[in-house]
Design a protein around this motif. Structure first.
Motif, PDB file in Angstrom:
ATOM      1  N   GLU A   1     -35.047  62.635  98.298  1.00  0.00           N
ATOM      2  CA  GLU A   1     -34.378  61.430  98.802  1.00  0.00           C
ATOM      3  C   GLU A   1     -33.279  60.979  97.845  1.00  0.00           C
TER       4      GLU A   1
ATOM      5  N   GLU B   1     -30.248  63.247  98.261  1.00  0.00           N
ATOM      6  CA  GLU B   1     -29.563  62.900  99.509  1.00  0.00           C
ATOM      7  C   GLU B   1     -28.752  61.617  99.346  1.00  0.00           C
ATOM      8  N   HIS B   2     -29.273  60.684  98.556  1.00  0.00           N
ATOM      9  CA  HIS B   2     -28.546  59.445  98.266  1.00  0.00           C
ATOM     10  C   HIS B   2     -27.258  59.747  97.501  1.00  0.00           C
TER      11      HIS B   2
ATOM     12  N   VAL C   1     -25.531  62.432  97.554  1.00  0.00           N
ATOM     13  CA  VAL C   1     -24.580  63.086  98.455  1.00  0.00           C
ATOM     14  C   VAL C   1     -23.968  62.076  99.427  1.00  0.00           C
ATOM     15  N   SER C   2     -24.810  61.246 100.036  1.00  0.00           N
ATOM     16  CA  SER C   2     -24.332  60.300 101.052  1.00  0.00           C
ATOM     17  C   SER C   2     -23.407  59.243 100.461  1.00  0.00           C
ATOM     18  N   LYS C   3     -23.611  58.888  99.189  1.00  0.00           N
ATOM     19  CA  LYS C   3     -22.779  57.867  98.533  1.00  0.00           C
ATOM     20  C   LYS C   3     -21.639  58.487  97.729  1.00  0.00           C
ATOM     21  N   SER C   4     -21.438  59.791  97.884  1.00  0.00           N
ATOM     22  CA  SER C   4     -20.363  60.518  97.179  1.00  0.00           C
ATOM     23  C   SER C   4     -20.432  60.335  95.664  1.00  0.00           C
TER      24      SER C   4
END
Length: 321
Positions: free
Chosen positions: A249, A252-253, A255-258
């Motif tokens: 998780e 993934e955070h 990656v999602s927040k660049s």
């Protein structure tokens, strides 16, 4: 060199182990091979485990290997161990660690020595991560030696940092002050069946509540997870499985927040600084040793005939023209 890289890309353990060993021994040929490997890196999720000695990091690593393998992911493990005063190698070798995974082709465990590195990591760790990355390992677990408050170097190498603590190790407030707590992506209270577990958790929550929002990049607030007694396999396995999910998780955070780019820049700066030290400082020290000047300089320092600052300036003037 190309053949070596291809062997490592194919997952050849012997070639990878030999290269890591040559890096630890500062073999010049190994550095040339790393130049070919570097452009192929950047695919693995690097997870660091840090914390005081005796916190149970090795047990957690063993459990995490099992959890990630059940997810179908390949795993590399770098166990950073104390340096033997006799051989210069790791005192605790990979042969006595994680024995139940020894025959799993999807797992590669390698011990490296600290070689006196104060931050708990040696020069070889960054290169070993690259090598396992190129081998195709999906997750690379880096277990640090456990040197207390100085052990923050792992933040420069790992996407996700687990700070492993256990209750009942004396002054919990002193542990809260430790610099390693400031680098945590996830807090793990290991051996949570011990008395004082709830108190330690409350103190961690208090510390997080006092931190400014800027301390949580992208809004990630480090979770505090408990791991049960390793001698109760069912409960321990479940808690480690939950930890593995939290690790995923966090990635993934990022990656999602660049935020991966920020981490990559910090890691690149660390590797560049280390490469400069290797390219500039090592040859100078080796030359001084070969000439017998280094020992003579140490004698002068002991006798207070000069000072380290003057000597350093003289050496810089001589070699850095």
């Amino acid at each position: 060199m190309v053949d070596k890289v291809k062997k490592i890309q194919s997952g050849d353990v012997r070639s990878a182990s030999r290269l890591i060993r040559h890096i630890e021994d500062n073999v010049a040929e190994a550095r040339t091979t790393m130049k070919d490997i570097f452009p192929l890196t950047g695919h693995a999720h690097v997870v660091g485990l840090t914390g005081p000695p005796g916190a149970g990091k090795s047990t957690l690593v063993d459990g995490l290997i099992d959890s990630f393998r059940k997810m179908g992911r390949t795993v590399g493990v770098i166990a950073v161990d104390p340096t033997s005063p006799f051989t210069g190698g790791a005192i605790l070798g990979d042969r006595i660690r994680m024995q139940r995974h020894a025959e799993d082709p999807g797992v590669f465990v390698r011990s490296v020595a600290t070689r006196g590195a104060l931050g708990g990591l040696s020069r070889a760790v960054g290169d070993a991560i690259h090598i396992m990355d190129v081998m195709g390992k999906d997750v690379i677990l880096v277990e640090t030696v456990g040197t207390g408050q100085q052990e923050v170097d792992i933040m420069h190498y790992a996407h996700t940092v687990l700070v492993v603590l256990i209750p009942g190790m004396g002054d919990d407030i002193q542990a809260i002050k430790a610099g390693i707590l400031e680098i945590a992506s996830i807090f793990v209270i290991n051996k949570a069946e011990r008395e004082g577990s709830s108190k330690l958790r409350r103190e961690l929550v208090t510390m997080l509540n006092m931190a400014p929002e800027s301390a949580f990049p992208g809004g990630w607030r480090p979770p505090i997870l408990k791991c049960d007694n390793a001698f109760e396999p069912e409960g321990f396995s479940q808690s480690v499985s939950d930890l593995a999910l939290s690790i995923n998780e966090h990635y993934e955070h990022l990656v999602s927040k660049s935020l991966i780019g920020n981490w990559s820049s910090r890691k690149a700066a660390t590797e560049f600084n280390e490469a400069i030290r290797c390219a500039v400082l090592d040859p100078v020290l080796n030359d001084l040793m070969a000439r017998g000047e280094l020992d003579a300089m140490i004698v002068k320092l002991v006798k207070k005939e000069t000072d380290p600052y003057t000597l350093a300036e003289e050496i810089a003037s001589r070699y850095l023209k």
